[in-house]
Design an enzyme around this catalytic site. Structure first.
Site, PDB file in Angstrom:
ATOM      1  N   CYS A 298       3.123   4.162   2.419  1.00  0.00           N
ATOM      2  CA  CYS A 298       2.175   3.610   1.426  1.00  0.00           C
ATOM      3  C   CYS A 298       2.440   2.115   1.363  1.00  0.00           C
ATOM      4  CB  CYS A 298       2.318   4.283   0.070  1.00  0.00           C
ATOM      5  SG  CYS A 298       3.938   4.959  -0.339  1.00  0.00           S
ATOM      6  N   GLY A 300       0.632  -0.848   1.040  1.00  0.00           N
ATOM      7  CA  GLY A 300       0.044  -1.950   0.304  1.00  0.00           C
ATOM      8  C   GLY A 300       0.972  -2.534  -0.745  1.00  0.00           C
ATOM      9  N   PRO A 301       0.908  -3.858  -0.937  1.00  0.00           N
ATOM     10  CA  PRO A 301       0.026  -4.839  -0.297  1.00  0.00           C
ATOM     11  C   PRO A 301       0.547  -5.395   1.027  1.00  0.00           C
ATOM     12  CG  PRO A 301       1.258  -5.908  -2.020  1.00  0.00           C
ATOM     13  CD  PRO A 301       1.655  -4.461  -2.072  1.00  0.00           C
ATOM     14  N   GLY A 302       1.716  -4.923   1.504  1.00  0.00           N
ATOM     15  CA  GLY A 302       2.096  -5.253   2.869  1.00  0.00           C
ATOM     16  C   GLY A 302       3.353  -6.068   3.061  1.00  0.00           C
ATOM     17  N   GLY A 303       4.067  -6.391   1.994  1.00  0.00           N
ATOM     18  CA  GLY A 303       5.257  -7.215   2.138  1.00  0.00           C
ATOM     19  C   GLY A 303       6.308  -6.589   3.036  1.00  0.00           C
ATOM     20  N   LYS A 304       6.698  -5.369   2.734  1.00  0.00           N
ATOM     21  CA  LYS A 304       7.721  -4.704   3.543  1.00  0.00           C
ATOM     22  C   LYS A 304       7.179  -4.365   4.929  1.00  0.00           C
ATOM     23  CE  LYS A 304       9.985  -2.753  -0.519  1.00  0.00           C
ATOM     24  NZ  LYS A 304       8.979  -3.224  -1.500  1.00  0.00           N
ATOM     25  N   GLU A 323      -2.122   2.820   4.240  1.00  0.00           N
ATOM     26  CA  GLU A 323      -2.461   2.503   2.854  1.00  0.00           C
ATOM     27  C   GLU A 323      -3.763   3.202   2.494  1.00  0.00           C
ATOM     28  OE1 GLU A 323      -3.104   1.557  -0.823  1.00  0.00           O
ATOM     29  OE2 GLU A 323      -1.182   1.070   0.136  1.00  0.00           O
ATOM     30  N   ASP A 367       7.764   3.628   0.044  1.00  0.00           N
ATOM     31  CA  ASP A 367       7.868   2.705  -1.091  1.00  0.00           C
ATOM     32  C   ASP A 367       6.779   3.117  -2.075  1.00  0.00           C
ATOM     33  OD1 ASP A 367       8.257   0.614  -2.812  1.00  0.00           O
ATOM     34  OD2 ASP A 367       7.417  -0.915  -1.496  1.00  0.00           O
ATOM     35  N   CYS A 420      10.354   0.151  -7.108  1.00  0.00           N
ATOM     36  CA  CYS A 420      10.665  -1.075  -7.843  1.00  0.00           C
ATOM     37  C   CYS A 420      10.801  -0.709  -9.316  1.00  0.00           C
ATOM     38  CB  CYS A 420       9.589  -2.135  -7.636  1.00  0.00           C
ATOM     39  SG  CYS A 420      10.080  -3.748  -8.304  1.00  0.00           S
TER      40      CYS A 420
END
Length: 487
Positions: A298, A300-304, A323, A367, A420
């Site tokens: 999953c 989004g938004p794509g940092g990892k 996503e 995540d 998080c």
């Protein structure tokens, strides 16, 4: 002189003629653009659940607010949101009815005015006068009189004098005391104390208080240099400093990260250091065989996903970044674009309804969506829009995504479960529930894969990794690593 005071002192005197030349076209700017931007953001956050970190930069850009005015707008927005609970307790004593009955258009003015009076160096007469002047424009003359009367009551004491009046006694009610003094909902204080292993009788919850204080401090902007595309040394040329733990991290003391060349070129991005490290930990586990197929379940938004795609490319592996929401999948596609060897591919797919065959991936990152209680430094409004029911509502989805991640990985492969949030209902409970229902999972000791970071161990035998703002200077990210066994 503070930024706030400078912004007051540099306004033209009444009756002064405007400067000639270089004027912007379009509608005239408000007399006080900084307070107007802050008010509009606070009202949008309160009335339509807008995100301050997205709306504030947008409004500053649209209205051409820069420099000291932009700094003041930022301080008023985030400072008000962080300390809203404290200000509301004080305002309640100054209003002759319940604060909930005050018009929603007026509340942001009262809170913003209270922040100026109690937590900045802005002179009281300016804090009240400028806020009342803004009130006349946005809520009218009659209600501006109400704002004036309430703020003058607030100004009668400083913050240190108000707190003993509005906060419960610490010895009698530690959670209630910390809730008011450090501006967190009581339920959040209690759950954070549980996650830290503290009880109310533990001398007033000292570690919990340190965490709450950290939530109310302005966090550093942290950048990630995407491996194979940029180096931390490249970011140092823009004034960034090397990170404390992650080999890819750099701290930006000041300035706009969007102005950095490597960020504009998608070779670097804004990303919390703990987010970098949980992704890095997943890549360090031995998968006992093939290591060419990675999945971000999953993304989004794509940092990892952006970091994992770069790491995968360096190993000649491939990352599928999934996503469910098309708009967020577009952000993921941007994040993984131009990874080394074009290793990243974004797809639109629901992680609970896999678009792939079971058991085909070597590494899987889950995540999962969560309450975001680990990012209260960066998104202070989250503490006011979340409640205990949100934890209960999210649990089935979190569990389903972890099960899906386990089904997607082959025997010998590894899954990283990440949130998080330090809330035990989103972390320990979910992992233990899934492990308890299966006989093909081994819970690895996650801190062993992050030796460079101290004081991470939590949970049974210290097998989970839990980051903390007051300990590590990061968001409160949680990591569990699970290997799928052959049965």
């Amino acid at each position: 002189m503070s930024e706030q005071s400078r912004s007051q002192s540099r306004r033209p005197r009444r009756g002064a003629k405007p400067r000639q030349g270089g004027q912007r076209s379009g509608p005239p700017q408000p007399r006080d653009p900084a307070r107007r931007v802050a008010y509009d953001v606070l009202r949008a956050v309160g009335q339509r659940d807008a995100y301050a970190n997205l709306l504030l930069p947008s409004l500053l850009g649209e209205r051409g607010v820069h420099g000291r005015d932009a700094a003041l707008a930022t301080e008023l927005t985030y400072g008000t949101l962080r300390h809203q609970g404290t200000y509301d307790a004080i305002l309640q004593t100054c209003v002759d009815r319940t604060l909930a009955s005050v018009d929603q258009e007026v509340l942001p003015l009262l809170r913003m005015g209270s922040h100026q009076l109690l937590s900045t160096n802005i002179p009281p007469h300016a804090a009240v006068g400028e806020t009342v002047a803004l009130a006349r424009k946005v809520v009218g003359h009659h209600r501006s009189g109400f704002v004036n009367a309430i703020l003058r009551k607030v100004s009668a004491r400083d913050l240190d004098a108000w707190l003993p009046i509005v906060a419960p006694e610490r010895d009698r009610d530690p959670s209630g005391h910390l809730s008011v003094v450090h501006s967190h909902p009581r339920w959040v204080v209690k759950e954070l104390a549980r996650a830290l292993g503290e009880r109310a009788k533990d001398a007033g919850l000292p570690r919990t208080e340190e965490l709450l204080k950290a939530h109310n401090e302005r966090p550093k902007v942290t950048l990630v240099a995407k491996p194979g595309r940029a180096k931390v040394s490249d970011l140092r040329e823009s004034g960034a400093e090397p990170g404390r733990y992650s080999p890819f991290a750099a701290y930006l003391p000041e300035g706009d990260p969007g102005a950095i060349r490597e960020v504009r070129q998608n070779r670097a991005a804004v990303q919390d250091e703990a987010s970098q490290l949980v992704a890095l930990a997943l890549t360090r586990v031995d998968t006992h065989g093939d290591d060419s197929r990675w999945l971000d379940l999953c993304a989004g938004p794509g940092g990892k996903a952006g970091l994992l795609a770069s790491l995968a490319g360096q190993r000649e592996a491939r990352l599928v970044a999934s996503e469910a929401q098309p708009a967020r999948a577009g952000l993921v596609a941007t994040a993984v674009r131009r990874a080394p060897r074009d290793a990243g591919r974004a797809i639109v797919a629901d992680g609970t309804r896999p678009a792939w065959k079971p058991g085909v991936f070597d590494r899987v990152l889950a995540d999962v969506p969560c309450t975001g209680l680990g990012a209260l430094r960066r998104r202070p409004e989250s503490r006011w829009r979340r409640g205990p029911d949100n934890v209960t509502e999210l649990a089935p989805l979190q569990s389903a995504l972890l099960v899906s991640a386990v089904e997607a990985v082959r025997p010998g492969g590894v899954v990283a479960y990440v949130t998080c949030s330090p809330h035990l209902g989103e972390t320990h409970t979910i992992v233990q529930d899934v492990i308890g229902r299966r006989d093909d999972l081994e819970l690895l000791r996650a801190p062993d894969y992050l030796d460079e970071v101290p004081d991470l161990a939590s949970g049974p035998e210290g097998r989970y990794a839990q980051f903390w703002p007051h300990v590590h200077g990061t968001d409160a990210m949680f990591l569990a690593l699970l290997r799928r066994k052959s049965v």
